[in-house]
Write a protein that holds these residues in place. Sequence first.
Motif: not given
Length: 382
Positions: A238, A240-241, A243
């Motif tokens: 889950s 974010p891409e 991060k």
Amino acid sequence: MTESDEDSFIYLPNDSISSIGFLETMEEQTAREIKRYQDILKALEIDHLSLESSREQCEQEASRYQEAAESLHTKLLEYEDQAKAQKLAFQKEIERQTKERNQLLQEKEALEKELEQIEKLSIAKESLHKVDISLPERSVVFKGHAEEAEKEQTLPDPVVTQPQVRCPIPGGSALITFEDPEVANRIIEMGQHRVQLDECTYVNVKAEPMTLLLLASVEISVARSSRQVLLSGLPMLSVPEDKLLDKLELFFSKRQNQGGEVERVERLSGSGHVALTFVEDGVVERLVQRGRFQIPIGKEKHEIKVSHYVSGEITDFQFRPSVCDQTILLSGIPDVLDEELMRETLEIHFQKPSKGGGEVEAVVYVPTGVSAAAVFEEAKTM
């Protein structure tokens, strides 16, 4: 007076000359003789002086010639010495060049052997880095879908990877797909067809096989990048891409993790993998040699696999003609009816068994002045 004494004198008649006259004549003769001899002596003296001068000149000339001869002899000796020295130098130079030539021939032979090995390795490497993919033969069929086509489009995209093939259809033509391939073959064999538009109007159209160029084989050249790695095995998280990419970049930029300065990090669409590009050479080999890394993402550690980033490029492709078994092309259709009415008329005509037709699966009509791209789909095998 003896007889011998008498013989030593010349007696002249007393009556011819007198004694005085005789003496005078003798004196004159003697004087002339003396004068003549004096002249001869003087001439001889002059000749002697001339000869003496000539002798001195000759001696001087001889002296000069002697000096010149001695100088020439000296120069000749010098030239001989120089020639001997040059000959010796030439011989040494020839020996040196011969030795150098032999060395060059040996080096050439060694280089040729090395080049032969390199060519063998290059051929082997090229064969490893080139993948020739032969595509299986497949049959396509038109199922009625057509799209608006650009006028300059004449051939389908050469890199056809989807099961659909688009082919331009010129204006004044139509495509008809029959359920039974035998019907399509019969219509093509008949060639010309007379289609009735109304009670009094007929048009002649020509039926031809529909031939497409399908991709038969593709040659792909693959190469491993010296500064890129592929990260695979990323879990579905889950996070974010952006991060996730930051964490991967930070992890692999550290020396203790066998990494280095990262130039670029990107997520590969459709695969879920990540490509890392490093600034320096050598980082890729260290990472690939280790292979797997435990990377902390979120509250847990996840194992990520690191492998070489391999890029591919299509270097060659081959097409083969393929005839649609169920679809025919009708050409030479005049623009006398509107599009929908002409399509229905053609469908009705070629459904009649009396006209050689049969059950029609799909029809498309392209009016004159309009171009379209018909979409062919892979036919289902029975």
